[in-house]
Design an enzyme around this catalytic site. Structure first.
Site, PDB file in Angstrom:
ATOM      1  N   ASP A   1      11.356   0.077 -11.292  1.00 26.79           N
ATOM      2  CA  ASP A   1      11.452  -0.125  -9.847  1.00 26.79           C
ATOM      3  C   ASP A   1      11.317  -1.609  -9.522  1.00 26.79           C
ATOM      4  OD1 ASP A   1      11.837   0.582  -7.233  1.00 26.79           O
ATOM      5  OD2 ASP A   1       9.780   1.217  -6.854  1.00 26.79           O
TER       6      ASP A   1
ATOM      7  N   ILE B   1      -3.040  -2.627   5.661  1.00 26.15           N
ATOM      8  CA  ILE B   1      -1.994  -3.665   5.705  1.00 26.15           C
ATOM      9  C   ILE B   1      -0.635  -3.144   5.277  1.00 26.15           C
ATOM     10  CG2 ILE B   1      -3.593  -5.578   5.361  1.00 26.15           C
ATOM     11  CD1 ILE B   1      -2.799  -5.586   2.417  1.00 26.15           C
ATOM     12  N   GLY B   2      -0.567  -1.908   4.822  1.00 28.12           N
ATOM     13  CA  GLY B   2       0.716  -1.370   4.398  1.00 28.12           C
ATOM     14  C   GLY B   2       0.640   0.119   4.177  1.00 28.12           C
ATOM     15  N   SER B   3       1.781   0.794   4.367  1.00 30.70           N
ATOM     16  CA  SER B   3       1.825   2.235   4.166  1.00 30.70           C
ATOM     17  C   SER B   3       3.197   2.619   3.673  1.00 30.70           C
ATOM     18  CB  SER B   3       1.516   2.972   5.472  1.00 30.70           C
ATOM     19  OG  SER B   3       1.507   4.375   5.274  1.00 30.70           O
ATOM     20  N   GLY B   4       3.234   3.497   2.673  1.00 32.12           N
ATOM     21  CA  GLY B   4       4.506   3.929   2.107  1.00 32.12           C
ATOM     22  C   GLY B   4       4.470   5.397   1.753  1.00 32.12           C
ATOM     23  N   GLY B   5       5.488   5.820   0.998  1.00 32.54           N
ATOM     24  CA  GLY B   5       5.588   7.222   0.643  1.00 32.54           C
ATOM     25  C   GLY B   5       4.457   7.703  -0.231  1.00 32.54           C
ATOM     26  N   SER B   6       3.866   6.809  -1.025  1.00 29.24           N
ATOM     27  CA  SER B   6       2.831   7.244  -1.956  1.00 29.24           C
ATOM     28  C   SER B   6       1.426   7.105  -1.402  1.00 29.24           C
ATOM     29  CB  SER B   6       2.932   6.434  -3.258  1.00 29.24           C
ATOM     30  OG  SER B   6       2.758   5.049  -2.998  1.00 29.24           O
TER      31      SER B   6
ATOM     32  N   LYS C   1      -5.208   0.351  -3.099  1.00 26.82           N
ATOM     33  CA  LYS C   1      -4.172   1.347  -2.808  1.00 26.82           C
ATOM     34  C   LYS C   1      -4.810   2.733  -2.885  1.00 26.82           C
ATOM     35  CE  LYS C   1      -0.121   1.078  -4.820  1.00 26.82           C
ATOM     36  NZ  LYS C   1       0.918   1.210  -5.879  1.00 26.82           N
TER      37      LYS C   1
ATOM     38  N   VAL D   1      -2.174   0.908   1.675  1.00 25.98           N
ATOM     39  CA  VAL D   1      -2.748  -0.263   1.021  1.00 25.98           C
ATOM     40  C   VAL D   1      -3.660  -0.966   2.014  1.00 25.98           C
ATOM     41  CG1 VAL D   1      -2.282  -2.457  -0.126  1.00 25.98           C
ATOM     42  CG2 VAL D   1      -0.723  -0.528  -0.449  1.00 25.98           C
TER      43      VAL D   1
END
Length: 993
Positions: A812, A691-696, A713, A699
């Site tokens: 953050d 459902i989600g993807s980022g630099g780290s 995550k 998810v």
């Protein structure tokens, strides 16, 4: 003769008429210049310059902000438009008035760059004051002809770069104030050539680390040297002793090392010395006692050692701050004889012995903090002899004896922390009723009852008296403490029933009454305490049933009712709670345990209740008769087959997911009572569940076979990737120990050699950023919901900053890191960059060598100092508030070039501030019509409470102040959001320049 006299008189009359005409003509020209500049260059939204109009007999000497010469009142010598709310570029046209000497445009919204070309017509000025505006770019050069300039104040702007060399040639300059900008060069040596300087104020700039110029002593006329927070390093030069006219020396919040130089004792005019928060070491020079004019001395937060010399203790100081050092020995008795002493802060040292018995007897003592030392003996009885004492802080010492009776007469006292000592005896009756807002007596040997006089403490917010020998029944008068948010009476000998009126304390958040002898039933109306997050009634003699109303407490996270005499079933209503801690063990409960509590993690919380049962949770007895043996056998076989098939499915899916199966052993840690294991999660980390993807990392939304949904995550890399490991550890160490209804729950973590996995509670509505800026805006179309999100998120951050030990800084804070559950309740998430303030003290520069945070949310000072403080979170939260009001992202092209949401909102709203506003003024910062121009057009206008929106806007403006010192704490933010009377803050509290 008569003819000659007549001719001379005629000539004199002609001369006077000519001069008068010339002066009138001069004023006409000045008026024309003023009107032209006003019309062409100034935006005056408040109409402060409405009397600047062209008339037949115009006289600018009578206009607002204009001063003419005192002799004939026929020429303009000063223009002062300070605080008028005016905006525009620098009005260079004013300087075409050749008689003008002083130009002050402070505390307005003048913007743009300030070039030499713009200021060059102003060379005849004596004073140029532009403080408190929004000028950007480099400082202007003053290349020539500025021989008359005496005062130059460019403080509190956004100037960057170096201080130009031309400033070293302004030989007549008496005042140079550049404080609170973004100057990044070194503090230049050539400023020591300005021999006429009386004020040099460069504080709060991110200069390159450099020492104080060694020739600083050349400025022999200097009266005020203000260099706080300028990245000074090295030692204080001996030449400092040549500043014989100096009355204020402020070198605080730097990295200065070495010893306090003996030469500092030559500052014969000095009144205030601020050296706190540096790296000074060694002992206090005894020669400081030569400074007979010194009133305030602050050398706290250094590495100073040794004793407090008797000669220094005998000085006539108003305030002495030596806290957070390594001082030892006893406090000299002579300190108590000082008639001026109003503030004594010597906490966090290793002082020993008894305090001087006469402290407070001969002076107006107001603030007294000697906590965390090794003091013994009795507390001085004269602390409030002059009835001026406001704070008494003595915790973590070895004080003994009784509480001085004289303190009970101290009507000025409002803050008391005397925990962790050996004080004994009853607390004086009148002491309970003092107008304190914090009363902490925990971990002493006090005895006796709480007096009914406690009803007088109407402003009390925290009553902390655990770990004593208090006894008797709780007085009903406690129910009159309507401001209280925390009560801790644990580990005492209280008895009797809980007063039912205690549920009238609507602001109560924490109630701890464990380990007493309370009896009777838990009040059924306890469900009305809507703000309650923690309830601990364990180890008492309470009877009756658990009130079902407990299940209606929306933010309750900790519930401990263990070791009582409670009966009945566990109410099904408790399954609605999201508890981090739950314990009903050692009671007389019976009946079926709700399924949510039937797993191994909850087992210790249920033991000691022999009549509790469960049909499928083996450690508990079954609630019904077992099935016949044949059916039982068939059921067992069926279960075995299912387990075998499930294992095969998991094996092949896990093999596909990880490419190489994680090499055991891997470490699993559960932080909550969960009904699943890592084996349940691994097979479901598939592309379909992403459902989600980022630099780290990625998810996943994982729906377990039990029906429970969790967010997982998966961080990229493992031990071989330092940033992944750092983020993983930060999440685990932070979320693993925090418990709050507005902080997302970390359920478990799993770490192997090649992967890191974190499992959280699943938040149905995603992030606040998605809802505001994505396609989910339907969930926040009305203002009340947005306000609830703002308040909840603020409470979560306040918990991190003020209730966690050590405090936690998120680093953050942004709308994408505030998640929303099914009821749109906010929870702060993503702690991969979080830091504890305690750990930062010893961290190396490498650990903080990069800017952490997200573009648009980063506080200006964090970007150049890389110092972690809670005020950087406050700034970011202010940006989130602006997002909630406007519906816009922090960075948006619609704001214009080089503008973010903070600048855009500031310019759009503060331009309509009233001309004058007292601190208690309830006027608004902008009208309802003006608000409508900036609030999110997607919101339902019928739900918009413009007064409340204005309040939140003002809180946002406070939070995003350019100077950290002006920003409120998160605890204060929560109070302001809740305060129905709060309308407009007092702006520009920074008044050093």
């Amino acid at each position: 003769m008569t003819s000659i006299c007549f001719k001379n008189s005629l000539l004199l009359l002609c001369f006077v008429s000519l001069c008068s005409s010339s002066l009138v003509f001069s004023l006409d020209v000045d008026a024309e210049i003023l009107i032209r500049v006003k019309n062409a260059m100034l935006d005056d939204p408040n109409g402060n310059l409405s009397d600047w109009v062209e008339t037949t007999d115009q006289n600018p000497c009578k206009w607002t902000g204009i001063t003419c010469d005192s002799q004939n009142n026929q020429s303009v010598v000063s223009i002062d438009l300070s605080g008028f709310g005016i905006s525009g570029g620098f009005p260079t046209g004013f300087c075409r008035i050749w008689t003008l000497q002083n130009l002050s445009l402070a505390d307005n919204f003048f913007n743009g760059t300030l070039t030499y070309r713009a200021v060059s017509p102003c060379s005849h000025l004596h004073a140029l004051i532009l403080a408190g505006n929004v000028f950007v770019g480099e400082l202007p050069d003053f290349l020539q002809d500025f021989d008359n300039l005496l005062v130059l104040d460019l403080s509190r702007n956004n100037f960057t770069g170096d201080i130009p060399a031309s400033y070293g040639r302004l030989q007549s300059l008496k005042v140079l104030c550049l404080a609170a900008n973004l100057l990044s060069g070194s503090i230049p040596w050539f400023l020591t050539n300005l021999s006429e300087l009386t004020r040099l104020e460069l504080a709060y700039n991110p200069f390159k680390p450099s020492p104080l110029p060694k020739d600083i002593g050349n400025l022999s006329k200097l009266e005020n040297l203000f260099l706080a927070s300028t990245n000074l390093n090295g030692e204080i030069p001996d030449s400092i002793g040549k500043l014989w006219s100096l009355y204020n020396l402020d070198l605080s919040n730097n990295f200065i090392t070495g010893k306090i130089p003996v030469s500092i004792s030559q500052l014969k005019s000095i009144e205030q010395i601020e050296l706190f928060n540096n790296q000074l070491y060694g002992e206090l020079p005894e020669s400081l006692s030569n400074l007979t004019s010194l009133l305030k001395f602050d050398a706290s937060q250094n590495n100073l050692t040794g004793n407090l010399p008797e000669k220094i203790a005998a000085m006539q100081l108003q305030s002495l701050n030596l806290n957070d050092n390594h001082f030892t020995g006893e406090i000299p008795e002579v300190l108590a004889l000082n008639p001026n002493l109003s503030e004594l802060k010597i906490f966090n040292n290793s002082f020993t012995g008894k305090l001087p018995a006469n402290l407070g007897r001969y002076s107006d003592l107001e603030n007294f903090d000697v906590s965390t030392n090794n003091f013994s003996g009795e507390l001085p009885q004269y602390l409030c002899h002059r009835n001026k004492l406001q704070t008494v802080i003595t915790f973590r010492n070895r004080f003994s004896g009784s509480l001085p009776e004289t303190l009970s007469e101290c009507s000025s006292l409002n803050y008391v922390r005397i925990a962790d000592n050996e004080l004994s005896g009853p607390v004086p009756i009148k002491f309970w009723g003092l107008h304190t807002f914090l009363l902490e007596l925990s971990n002493n040997k006090f005895e006796g009852p709480i007096s009914p006089s406690i009803s007088g403490a109407r402003g009390l917010t925290r009553l902390l008296i655990s770990g004593n020998n208090f006894s008797g029944k709780l007085p009903a008068e406690m129910c009159e403490l309507h401001e209280v948010i925390e009560i801790n009476l644990g580990r005492n000998q209280f008895e009797g029933e809980l007063p039912s009126c205690i549920t009238e304390l609507k602001k109560l958040q924490k109630l701890d009454m464990q380990e007493n002898m309370f009896s009777g039933e838990i009040p059924s109306s306890v469900g009305s305490l809507r703000d309650l997050t923690e309830l601990n009634l364990s180890r008492n003699r309470l009877c009756g049933k658990i009130p079902p109303g407990l299940g209606n407490l929306p933010v309750l996270t900790c519930l401990d009712l263990s070791d009582n005499l409670l009966i009945g079933e566990i109410p099904m209503e408790l399954t609605k709670l999201k508890l981090n801690e739950f314990n009903v063990s050692d009671n007389r409960l019976y009946g079926k345990v709700p399924s949510i509590f039937t797993n191994a993690l909850y087992l210790p919380s249920l033991l000691g209740n022999p009549d509790l049962c469960s049909p499928d949770f083996k450690p508990l007895p079954p609630c019904s008769k077992p099935e016949p043996a044949t059916l039982y056998t068939v059921a067992i076989l069926a279960i075995c087959v299912l387990i075998f098939v499930g294992s095969l499915i998991w094996f092949f899916k896990a093999k596909t997911l990880f490419v190489r199966k994680p090499k055991p052993p891997y470490k699993v840690t559960a932080f909550q009572r969960v009904g699943f294991t890592e084996e349940d999660i691994f097979p479901l980390l598939t592309k379909q569940n992403l459902i989600g993807s980022g630099g780290s990392g990625q998810v996943y939304k994982v729906t377990l076979k039990t029906g429970q949904i969790v967010a997982v995550k998966r961080l990229r890399g493992g031990t071989q990737k330092p940033e992944t490991e750092s983020a993983f550890r930060s999440e685990v160490e932070t979320l693993g120990r925090v418990r709050h209804g507005n902080i997302v729950k970390l359920l478990m973590c799993c770490s192997g050699e090649e992967f890191r996995i974190l499992a959280y509670e699943y938040m149905v509505n995603g992030s606040l950023g998605d809802v505001l800026h994505g396609e989910k805006g339907g969930g926040l179309l009305n203002w009340p919901r947005r306000f609830a999100v703002a308040l909840g998120a603020a409470q979560g951050l306040a918990y991190l900053h003020h209730d966690c030990v050590p405090p936690i800084v998120h680093r953050d804070v942004k709308s994408n890191n505030i998640l929303l559950d099914e009821q749109m309740r906010p929870k702060v998430a993503d702690f991969g960059l979080a830091k504890t303030l305690q750990s930062e003290v010893g961290e190396s520069d490498v650990a903080m060598s990069r800017i952490a945070g997200s573009y648009g949310y980063i506080a200006p000072e964090y970007a150049y100092t890389l110092k972690v403080t809670e005020k950087s979170d406050v700034y970011s939260f202010g940006v989130v508030l602006m997002e909630l009001i406007t519906g816009k992202r922090p960075i948006d092209s619609c704001f214009g070039e080089n503008k973010d949401i903070v600048k855009w909102v500031t310019e759009a709203t503060l331009s309509s501030l009233p001309e004058q506003a007292s601190e208690n003024d309830s006027g608004t910062c902008c009208t309802g019509d003006h608000l409508k121009e900036i609030i999110d057009p997607k919101m339902d206008q019928s739900t918009c409470n413009f007064e409340e929106i204005e309040k939140v806007l003002n809180v946002a403006l406070l939070c995003t102040s350019a100077f950290p010192i002006n920003r409120p704490s998160m605890r204060r933010v929560v109070e302001l959001l809740k305060d129905q009377k709060f309308a407009r803050p007092k702006y520009d509290a920074y008044e050093n320049c």
